[in-house]
Each structure stands twice: as structure tokens, then as C-alpha cells.
Design a protein around this motif. Structure first.
Motif, PDB file in Angstrom:
ATOM      1  N   THR A   1      -2.815   2.190  -4.303  1.00  0.00           N
ATOM      2  CA  THR A   1      -3.165   3.277  -3.388  1.00  0.00           C
ATOM      3  C   THR A   1      -4.435   2.878  -2.619  1.00  0.00           C
ATOM      4  OG1 THR A   1      -4.320   4.307  -5.253  1.00  0.00           O
ATOM      5  CG2 THR A   1      -2.105   5.113  -4.751  1.00  0.00           C
ATOM      6  N   PRO A   2      -4.634   3.429  -1.413  1.00  0.00           N
ATOM      7  CA  PRO A   2      -5.750   2.967  -0.571  1.00  0.00           C
ATOM      8  C   PRO A   2      -7.114   3.046  -1.243  1.00  0.00           C
ATOM      9  CG  PRO A   2      -4.233   4.311   0.715  1.00  0.00           C
ATOM     10  CD  PRO A   2      -3.777   4.415  -0.707  1.00  0.00           C
ATOM     11  N   GLY A   3      -7.415   4.176  -1.896  1.00  0.00           N
ATOM     12  CA  GLY A   3      -8.742   4.360  -2.492  1.00  0.00           C
ATOM     13  C   GLY A   3      -9.060   3.322  -3.550  1.00  0.00           C
TER      14      GLY A   3
ATOM     15  N   ILE B   1       0.860  -1.194   0.000  1.00  0.00           N
ATOM     16  CA  ILE B   1       0.000   0.000   0.000  1.00  0.00           C
ATOM     17  C   ILE B   1       0.889   1.234   0.000  1.00  0.00           C
ATOM     18  CG2 ILE B   1      -1.917   1.192   1.128  1.00  0.00           C
ATOM     19  CD1 ILE B   1      -2.576  -1.363   2.630  1.00  0.00           C
ATOM     20  N   THR B   2       0.645   2.146  -0.936  1.00  0.00           N
ATOM     21  CA  THR B   2       1.438   3.369  -1.064  1.00  0.00           C
ATOM     22  C   THR B   2       0.508   4.587  -1.069  1.00  0.00           C
ATOM     23  OG1 THR B   2       1.388   3.724  -3.463  1.00  0.00           O
ATOM     24  CG2 THR B   2       2.888   2.040  -2.656  1.00  0.00           C
ATOM     25  N   PRO B   3       1.007   5.757  -0.664  1.00  0.00           N
ATOM     26  CA  PRO B   3       0.130   6.930  -0.627  1.00  0.00           C
ATOM     27  C   PRO B   3      -0.156   7.548  -1.989  1.00  0.00           C
ATOM     28  CG  PRO B   3       2.330   7.513   0.126  1.00  0.00           C
ATOM     29  CD  PRO B   3       2.338   6.034  -0.085  1.00  0.00           C
ATOM     30  N   THR B   4       0.729   7.353  -2.976  1.00  0.00           N
ATOM     31  CA  THR B   4       0.567   8.073  -4.250  1.00  0.00           C
ATOM     32  C   THR B   4       0.702   7.151  -5.448  1.00  0.00           C
ATOM     33  OG1 THR B   4       2.934   8.572  -4.491  1.00  0.00           O
ATOM     34  CG2 THR B   4       1.602  10.160  -3.247  1.00  0.00           C
ATOM     35  N   ARG B   5       0.103   7.594  -6.562  1.00  0.00           N
ATOM     36  CA  ARG B   5       0.214   6.856  -7.827  1.00  0.00           C
ATOM     37  C   ARG B   5       1.662   6.755  -8.266  1.00  0.00           C
ATOM     38  NH1 ARG B   5      -4.748  10.277 -10.220  1.00  0.00           N
ATOM     39  NH2 ARG B   5      -3.762  11.794  -8.863  1.00  0.00           N
TER      40      ARG B   5
ATOM     41  N   ALA C   1      -0.593  -3.245 -10.647  1.00  0.00           N
ATOM     42  CA  ALA C   1      -0.645  -1.909 -10.042  1.00  0.00           C
ATOM     43  C   ALA C   1      -2.090  -1.444 -10.045  1.00  0.00           C
ATOM     44  CB  ALA C   1       0.225  -0.940 -10.830  1.00  0.00           C
ATOM     45  N   ALA C   2      -2.587  -1.014  -8.892  1.00  0.00           N
ATOM     46  CA  ALA C   2      -3.978  -0.561  -8.781  1.00  0.00           C
ATOM     47  C   ALA C   2      -4.001   0.840  -8.200  1.00  0.00           C
ATOM     48  CB  ALA C   2      -4.778  -1.522  -7.902  1.00  0.00           C
ATOM     49  N   TYR C   3      -4.225   1.838  -9.050  1.00  0.00           N
ATOM     50  CA  TYR C   3      -4.268   3.225  -8.585  1.00  0.00           C
ATOM     51  C   TYR C   3      -5.246   4.015  -9.427  1.00  0.00           C
ATOM     52  CZ  TYR C   3      -0.883   3.496 -12.440  1.00  0.00           C
ATOM     53  OH  TYR C   3      -0.258   3.383 -13.650  1.00  0.00           O
ATOM     54  N   GLY C   4      -5.687   5.145  -8.906  1.00  0.00           N
ATOM     55  CA  GLY C   4      -6.648   5.984  -9.598  1.00  0.00           C
ATOM     56  C   GLY C   4      -6.073   6.594 -10.866  1.00  0.00           C
TER      57      GLY C   4
END
Length: 372
Positions: free
Chosen positions: A128-130, A76-80, A104-107
């Protein structure tokens, strides 16, 4: 001298490392890897750029089972940006392990594509968490077989307001997992998270030679009030005439409001924080690098990613949370032998934090009282 071979990794990993010019482990790798290979939980305090990504990826890639087509490790990471960076490193190592897939799963990325990849079975998921929570709600991400969990840049997840989401994800993972927490600083909330969700974690603390180059960066505190803070900033900007300046705020809302105020007053400014899309962030940074923007108003998460030539001034509109954040922020200026000025605006209620920063850097910072 310790070498990667001492830890008995798969031989193909050594070739991949050698191709990247990586021969000897960094201090954080030397301290963390043996503990992680033994299965211990780990809390590692290390700055960005110390090699911590490989410190957790190598043990994870060694332990992952290619024959199990479900998520076995979650990062889990804070940023893309960080998710993309870690994924790139993970895929290099995955090339040595047939049947191991990395997602990789990010917005800001095609959700359908991510869904298809998850259905195919990805043993390592980085996100990322979201976006991770989004997949969990859709039922596309099952965490019941996750045996290894990494919380990377934990302090930044706190600063960006992700802790509730992170806790929700952690609670969905079996307690029998191995948990690894990496953070540049250790605020109380991060320590509490470790106490709650980790089992007798081993501690690794890597001190970096990150002392402030005092001959390069002049530091100054402007004593003001909350009401006069913006006026004090404007007066300093007019007095200093920066070529490029970075202005740090604690929150996204604060950064947005200040940027709007500066733009209304005719300043060429832009904002950089977690609410912006990836495309918008890149556009803002391009404009700043080309000096089409004179001022960049940023939150702390950006302090670790801004590396732009020609930054002459850093303004701490809000006092940083701790001395490590202070060093990160003001380190954006005074680079490559150039001079820089770092100005911190402090109201009476900021004084305890300011004193902590001065203790942390071992220096009393020169002060001026602001008179409108």
C-alpha cells in the motif's frame, strides 16, 4: 481458443494454474498478457473478479531474474486486503521459481519483519502507498532496479486520497520501466496519471455483463436538499425497515460523521473505510454478517468487498461518482434471487452526476420529492 501454453510461460506455471482449476485465460488475460510479454505499457479497464491479478503476475513472474536480489517489480494497491490477496497469488507462482522472493508491505503488520525480508532481497514487492513510502524513507526499500510497475485499482487510490503518495513512489522508479495500470473506472485524474507517467500505453477495455438486474433491484431517487439529506435518510429507513442496509458515503469523514449521528439516535450501525485497522474492519464485517449491526456505513472502497447475504437495502447517501460505481454499490443487494431496494439521495447540485449515471445505465430512475 487461446490457452496459457500459447504464450510460452515456464512449464511449472501451467501445473500451478491447473492445480487451481485455471485452464483457459479470461478475456482480460487474453487481451493483456501478450502486450505485457512484449514489454508495452498497458491501461486495462476491468472490474474486480475478471482475473486481472494473473494478467499482470504471470508476465512479471516470467520476467523476474532470480539472480538479482533487489526489487525488480512493484505492485501498488489501495488496501491491505488487496495486497494480501495479490501476495497469495504471487507466492503460488513464485514456488515455481527458485530464488524468487515476494514481500507484502502494508500497515498493521510487523515492520521489523518486513525490514528483515527486504534485507534478504525480495524481487517482487506488493504494498500500500503509505507503507511503501515508509520503507523508502527508512532506506529499506530501494527502487532503482524496478523494471515493472503495477498500479492496481487506480480509481480506488484516487477515491482514498492516495494520489500524491503514488506519484511520489512513481517518481522514484526509473523511467525505463514498464508500467501497467488496472482500474475498474477511468476518472479524469486516472487518465491524467497515465498520460504523465506512461509511454504510449496499449488500451484494454473489458466490458462486463454488469447490467443491473432490474427485476431484482428496485431503484429510487429521493430529491432533497443538502440540509434535509440526513432527515430524508432517516425517514426512508423508518419507512423501509431494512433487515440489513448498506449506506454509501463518498468520504471517510462523511461516513464517520453519519455513523456517529445514527448511533446517537439509537441505530445499530457501524462504519467501514480506509482509516480502520484490519482487525477493526474484520470485527465490523463479522457483526454485520451476523446481523448484530443493522446498518453499515461505507465508502466506495468497500463496495467491491462487501458480499453479505441478506442485504435488503442500499442507500446512496452521496451520489456515486460514475455509473460503474453506482452499479457496484447497488449490486450489494438483490442477490441470489432476492429482492432489493436501492435509494439515492440527490440534492439540486447532484443532478448533473445523476443524469450521467442514468445515461450510463441506460435507464431513467424513478423519483420522489422529499417532504419533511
Amino acid at each position: 481458443m487461446t490457452t496459457f501454453q500459447d504464450w510460452g510461460f515456464l512449464p511449472a506455471f501451467y501445473d500451478i494454474l491447473r492445480d487451481q482449476g485455471i485452464v483457459n485465460p479470461t478475456p482480460v488475460q487474453e487481451a493483456a498478457i501478450p502486450k505485457l510479454l512484449e514489454g508495452h505499457d498497458l491501461i486495462a479497464q476491468a472490474q474486480t473478479g475478471t482475473g486481472k491479478t494473473l494478467a499482470f503476475l504471470l508476465p512479471i513472474m516470467q520476467k523476474i531474474r532470480p539472480d538479482v536480489e533487489s526489487a525488480q517489480a512493484l505492485v501498488i494497491t489501495p488496501t491491505r486486503e488487496l495486497a494480501i490477496q495479490i501476495t497469495a497469488e504471487a507466492r503460488k507462482l513464485a514456488a515455481a521459481r527458485e530464488g524468487v522472493s515476494v514481500l507484502a508491505a502494508y500497515g498493521g503488520q510487523d515492520v521489523e519483519r518486513q525490514l528483515r525480508k527486504l534485507q534478504g532481497g525480495s524481487q517482487l514487492v506488493i504494498g500500500t502507498p503509505g507503507r511503501l513510502l515508509d520503507h523508502m524513507r527508512r532506506g529499506s526499500l530501494q527502487l532503482g532496479k524496478v523494471r515493472m510497475l503495477v498500479l492496481d485499482e487506480a480509481d480506488q487510490m484516487l477515491h482514498m486520497g492516495f494520489f500524491e503518495e503514488v506519484e511520489s513512489i512513481i517518481r522514484s522508479i526509473p523511467r525505463s520501466r514498464q508500467t501497467m495500470l488496472f482500474s475498474a473506472t477511468m476518472p479524469e485524474k486516472v487518465r491524467n496519471l497515465a498520460k504523465t507517467y506512461m509511454k504510449q500505453p496499449q488500451d484494454v477495455r473489458i466490458s462486463t455483463k454488469s447490467e443491473i438486474p432490474r427485476e431484482q433491484i428496485r431503484q429510487l431517487v429521493i430529491e432533497c436538499t443538502d440540509a434535509s439529506r440526513e432527515r430524508a435518510l432517516l425517514d426512508m429507513m423508518e419507512r423501509d425497515m431494512p433487515y440489513l442496509g448498506v449506506i454509501f458515503c463518498r468520504t471517510k469523514v462523511r461516513a464517520k460523521q453519519l455513523n456517529q449521528s445514527l448511533q446517537e439516535k439509537g441505530y445499530m450501525s457501524g462504519e467501514l473505510h480506509g482509516d480502520l485497522s484490519q482487525a477493526k474492519r474484520e470485527q465490523v464485517m463479522r457483526s454485520f454478517r451476523k446481523a448484530k449491526l443493522q446498518f453499515l456505513i461505507a465508502t466506495d472502497v468497500a463496495a467491491r468487498g462487501i458480499d453479505v447475504e441478506g442485504i435488503t437495502h442500499v442507500y446512496n447517501y452521496d451520489v456515486p461518482l460514475d455509473h460503474e460505481s453506482y452499479i457496484h454499490r447497488i449490486g450489494r443487494t438483490g442477490r441470489a434471487g432476492e429482492k432489493g431496494l436501492a435509494v439515492t439521495f440527490a440534492a439540486p447540485n447532484d443532478m448533473p452526476e445523476l443524469r450521467n449515471i442514468e445515461r450510463g445505465i441506460g435507464q431513467k430512475i424513478a423519483r420522489e420529492r422529499y417532504e419533511a
